[in-house]
Design a protein around this motif. Sequence first.
Motif, PDB file in Angstrom:
ATOM      1  N   GLN A  24       0.812  -1.209   0.000  1.00  0.00           N
ATOM      2  CA  GLN A  24       0.000   0.000   0.000  1.00  0.00           C
ATOM      3  C   GLN A  24       0.849   1.263   0.000  1.00  0.00           C
ATOM      4  OE1 GLN A  24      -3.316  -0.721  -0.491  1.00  0.00           O
ATOM      5  NE2 GLN A  24      -2.213  -2.653  -0.614  1.00  0.00           N
ATOM      6  N   ALA A  25       2.144   1.101   0.263  1.00  0.00           N
ATOM      7  CA  ALA A  25       3.030   2.264   0.239  1.00  0.00           C
ATOM      8  C   ALA A  25       3.039   2.878  -1.156  1.00  0.00           C
ATOM      9  CB  ALA A  25       4.447   1.854   0.634  1.00  0.00           C
ATOM     10  N   GLN A  26       3.171   4.196  -1.223  1.00  0.00           N
ATOM     11  CA  GLN A  26       3.090   4.901  -2.498  1.00  0.00           C
ATOM     12  C   GLN A  26       4.160   4.427  -3.475  1.00  0.00           C
ATOM     13  OE1 GLN A  26       0.802   6.920  -3.441  1.00  0.00           O
ATOM     14  NE2 GLN A  26       1.645   7.717  -5.349  1.00  0.00           N
ATOM     15  N   SER A  27       5.331   4.010  -2.967  1.00  0.00           N
ATOM     16  CA  SER A  27       6.431   3.648  -3.853  1.00  0.00           C
ATOM     17  C   SER A  27       6.552   2.140  -4.077  1.00  0.00           C
ATOM     18  CB  SER A  27       7.749   4.196  -3.291  1.00  0.00           C
ATOM     19  OG  SER A  27       7.968   3.670  -1.996  1.00  0.00           O
ATOM     20  N   THR A  28       5.512   1.405  -3.787  1.00  0.00           N
ATOM     21  CA  THR A  28       5.500  -0.037  -4.060  1.00  0.00           C
ATOM     22  C   THR A  28       4.598  -0.307  -5.257  1.00  0.00           C
ATOM     23  OG1 THR A  28       5.913  -0.649  -1.768  1.00  0.00           O
ATOM     24  CG2 THR A  28       4.929  -2.319  -3.180  1.00  0.00           C
ATOM     25  N   PHE A  29       5.164  -0.910  -6.282  1.00  0.00           N
ATOM     26  CA  PHE A  29       4.442  -1.220  -7.510  1.00  0.00           C
ATOM     27  C   PHE A  29       3.967  -2.666  -7.418  1.00  0.00           C
ATOM     28  CE2 PHE A  29       4.265  -2.577 -12.005  1.00  0.00           C
ATOM     29  CZ  PHE A  29       3.497  -1.544 -12.539  1.00  0.00           C
ATOM     30  N   THR A  30       2.662  -2.876  -7.593  1.00  0.00           N
ATOM     31  CA  THR A  30       2.063  -4.181  -7.357  1.00  0.00           C
ATOM     32  C   THR A  30       1.602  -4.829  -8.665  1.00  0.00           C
ATOM     33  OG1 THR A  30       1.318  -3.461  -5.176  1.00  0.00           O
ATOM     34  CG2 THR A  30       0.288  -5.440  -6.082  1.00  0.00           C
ATOM     35  N   VAL A  31       2.020  -6.063  -8.851  1.00  0.00           N
ATOM     36  CA  VAL A  31       1.676  -6.860 -10.018  1.00  0.00           C
ATOM     37  C   VAL A  31       0.723  -7.964  -9.579  1.00  0.00           C
ATOM     38  CG1 VAL A  31       2.579  -8.321 -11.866  1.00  0.00           C
ATOM     39  CG2 VAL A  31       3.957  -6.415 -10.992  1.00  0.00           C
ATOM     40  N   VAL A  32      -0.369  -8.137 -10.313  1.00  0.00           N
ATOM     41  CA  VAL A  32      -1.301  -9.218  -9.991  1.00  0.00           C
ATOM     42  C   VAL A  32      -1.154 -10.316 -11.027  1.00  0.00           C
ATOM     43  CG1 VAL A  32      -3.250  -8.221 -11.265  1.00  0.00           C
ATOM     44  CG2 VAL A  32      -3.680  -9.787  -9.363  1.00  0.00           C
ATOM     45  N   ARG A  33      -1.214 -11.563 -10.547  1.00  0.00           N
ATOM     46  CA  ARG A  33      -1.054 -12.738 -11.401  1.00  0.00           C
ATOM     47  C   ARG A  33      -2.309 -13.592 -11.348  1.00  0.00           C
ATOM     48  NH1 ARG A  33       2.651 -16.045 -14.622  1.00  0.00           N
ATOM     49  NH2 ARG A  33       3.897 -14.384 -15.494  1.00  0.00           N
ATOM     50  N   ALA A  34      -2.804 -14.017 -12.503  1.00  0.00           N
ATOM     51  CA  ALA A  34      -3.972 -14.901 -12.540  1.00  0.00           C
ATOM     52  C   ALA A  34      -3.512 -16.349 -12.466  1.00  0.00           C
ATOM     53  CB  ALA A  34      -4.785 -14.656 -13.795  1.00  0.00           C
ATOM     54  N   THR A  35      -2.685 -16.619 -11.484  1.00  0.00           N
ATOM     55  CA  THR A  35      -2.133 -17.967 -11.320  1.00  0.00           C
ATOM     56  C   THR A  35      -1.506 -18.079  -9.941  1.00  0.00           C
ATOM     57  OG1 THR A  35      -0.613 -19.591 -12.269  1.00  0.00           O
ATOM     58  CG2 THR A  35       0.145 -17.350 -12.219  1.00  0.00           C
ATOM     59  N   GLN A  36      -1.308 -19.299  -9.502  1.00  0.00           N
ATOM     60  CA  GLN A  36      -0.527 -19.569  -8.307  1.00  0.00           C
ATOM     61  C   GLN A  36       0.878 -19.961  -8.758  1.00  0.00           C
ATOM     62  OE1 GLN A  36      -2.119 -19.275  -5.148  1.00  0.00           O
ATOM     63  NE2 GLN A  36      -3.782 -18.493  -6.421  1.00  0.00           N
ATOM     64  N   TRP A  37       1.863 -19.729  -7.942  1.00  0.00           N
ATOM     65  CA  TRP A  37       3.209 -20.144  -8.320  1.00  0.00           C
ATOM     66  C   TRP A  37       3.734 -21.184  -7.345  1.00  0.00           C
ATOM     67  CZ3 TRP A  37       2.393 -14.686  -7.888  1.00  0.00           C
ATOM     68  CH2 TRP A  37       2.597 -14.152  -6.611  1.00  0.00           C
ATOM     69  N   GLY A  38       4.828 -21.764  -7.730  1.00  0.00           N
ATOM     70  CA  GLY A  38       5.345 -22.893  -6.965  1.00  0.00           C
ATOM     71  C   GLY A  38       6.456 -22.535  -6.009  1.00  0.00           C
ATOM     72  N   ALA A  39       7.511 -23.352  -6.021  1.00  0.00           N
ATOM     73  CA  ALA A  39       8.587 -23.242  -5.038  1.00  0.00           C
ATOM     74  C   ALA A  39       9.410 -21.976  -5.260  1.00  0.00           C
ATOM     75  CB  ALA A  39       9.481 -24.475  -5.128  1.00  0.00           C
ATOM     76  N   GLN A  40      10.227 -21.668  -4.268  1.00  0.00           N
ATOM     77  CA  GLN A  40      11.095 -20.503  -4.322  1.00  0.00           C
ATOM     78  C   GLN A  40      12.274 -20.805  -5.245  1.00  0.00           C
ATOM     79  OE1 GLN A  40      11.928 -18.664  -0.549  1.00  0.00           O
ATOM     80  NE2 GLN A  40      13.873 -17.816  -1.250  1.00  0.00           N
ATOM     81  N   ASN A  41      12.064 -20.552  -6.524  1.00  0.00           N
ATOM     82  CA  ASN A  41      13.050 -20.874  -7.544  1.00  0.00           C
ATOM     83  C   ASN A  41      13.380 -19.613  -8.342  1.00  0.00           C
ATOM     84  OD1 ASN A  41      14.426 -21.720  -9.897  1.00  0.00           O
ATOM     85  ND2 ASN A  41      13.349 -23.665  -9.969  1.00  0.00           N
ATOM     86  N   PHE A  42      14.656 -19.218  -8.328  1.00  0.00           N
ATOM     87  CA  PHE A  42      15.103 -18.058  -9.099  1.00  0.00           C
ATOM     88  C   PHE A  42      16.204 -18.465 -10.079  1.00  0.00           C
ATOM     89  CE2 PHE A  42      13.467 -16.114  -5.166  1.00  0.00           C
ATOM     90  CZ  PHE A  42      12.614 -15.162  -5.694  1.00  0.00           C
ATOM     91  N   ASN A  43      16.088 -19.669 -10.630  1.00  0.00           N
ATOM     92  CA  ASN A  43      17.077 -20.152 -11.584  1.00  0.00           C
ATOM     93  C   ASN A  43      16.773 -19.565 -12.960  1.00  0.00           C
ATOM     94  OD1 ASN A  43      18.625 -21.612 -13.431  1.00  0.00           O
ATOM     95  ND2 ASN A  43      18.325 -23.569 -12.387  1.00  0.00           N
TER      96      ASN A  43
END
Length: 541
Positions: A24-43
């Motif tokens: 909700q902070a003014q400088s936070t840009f929020t992206v909405v996804r029409a999906t669920q995501w899985g594990a914490q993977n940044f490969n």
Amino acid sequence: MKRVFSAASAVLVTLTAALWSQAQAQSTFTVVRATQWGAQNFNPFTPNDQHLQPTNSAIYESLYYVNILNGKMTPVLGTSYKWSNSNKTLTVTTRSGVKWHDGKAFSARDAAFTYNYLKQYPALDVAGLWKNGLSSVKASGANTLVFAFSRANTPILPDLLQVMMVPEHVWSKVTAPLTETNAKPVGTGPFLFDQYSQQALRLVKNPNYWIKGQPYVDALVWLATNSNDAAQLKLLKGEADYGYIGLTDPLGFSKKPNMGIYWPVDNYNYLYFNTAKKPLDDPALRRGMSQAINTAQVALKGYAGIAKAAHTSGIIPGQQGEWLAKGTASLKYDTAAADRALTAAGYKKDSKGNRLGKDGKPLPTFKILVGAGWTDFITMAQVISGDLKKVGINTQIDQQAWSSYAGGLQTGTYDLGISWGWGSGPTPYYMYDKTLSPEYSAAVGKTAASNLSRYTNPTVTKALQTYSSTSDVATQKKAIATITKVVMQDMPYLALTDRSEFSNYNTSRFTGFPSAQNPYNHGTADDTIGARLMYLNVKPK
């Protein structure tokens, strides 16, 4: 029944709530996804549906970004490039003053390591760089990267320069890259990983980013939903700033206060003719059928006014100014002219108005292959069927599940089929190559990679080879003009309608979104390389 929550579940709920509060902070840009995501993977080497959304859009960077709408190349970790040695050597200058997220300096040696890592682990080389002429990649000093090729192949440039760069001091220790989750990513991008849950994840601004003063926002937050409708609702309620989602009524959405859409055309939908089947092997029949189809109505009925009719050349709007030869008009819909042309080509009508083959026997009822339940393609097929009926050609709509649909197109068992272009890129070459090159065709019954019409022509093949062997734009344009002329005469497929990306915005809190007036990216999804430019350019109001 009493419901028991585990400690992990409690932490997950708390984290999601905390991220939403921070969003909700003014400088936070929020992206909405029409999906669920899985594990914490940044490969960054795994496909987009396997790693988390920020991986290749906010954390890791490439040498360049190539906008396929217009071919514009935006320097990222590379600053310049030059072909030499008859287009068998490519020299790239890499950017100075760039730091990895752990503070160590980025150099051309990291870039050389990245490309050679793809060679070491071929499963990572999804673009086939090392199979298409690349023979070596070496660093010459801290800022010079030299690619050597066994043969000239200049169209490889976009795939080559858009590989995500990784730090040698981290990835040289990774010996199982296909299964590596890379939970604590070290990139050069504008944001750093902060927090994660399966409903929300957060990145914070990189304070040492190499572009001074950017990004303009302090954080990025992704929120997960279970449907396009739920994602759209978050945009409408101001709970999200951006979402890459298909809308049932995009024009209505864009007319609501603070709502905006950016749906640039980066591909077309096509009616493919199976040229391996008689009588569809006859260009005169294909051309007459094409002239009988009202593509404006196909677009209107299929997409309610959002998409327009395609240019017969297959060249998308953003590339026509540079690559479509002057005076090249799209095939004009004309039922009477199509009727006369078919008759003149030997396809007469019987007393009932049904079209006959050159042998005097009735033409078969052609099946139009579409995906089962795909309302846009089904509607387009209905318009096409009605138009062809007017010139005495009978058709039947053939709905198939994905495996049968794609399999029918690729193995050549269909008659007519509606699909998107199975090849696109920053110039028309990429579309023509994938759809017309013998390399991507196959005998009927075997799988063709992307030449769905199974059409080849020696003049086209020679022009494709001419284009790929040179970096001279004038020579490349002549080659494209040659291909365009042949395609529009022989009609192996009919370009039907625009095909767009689906970027949607709530502009109440931020400015700087890409648009038709400022197309600095091509509107692709939040997890793609082009989205990085949006995250860099949006500003709080």
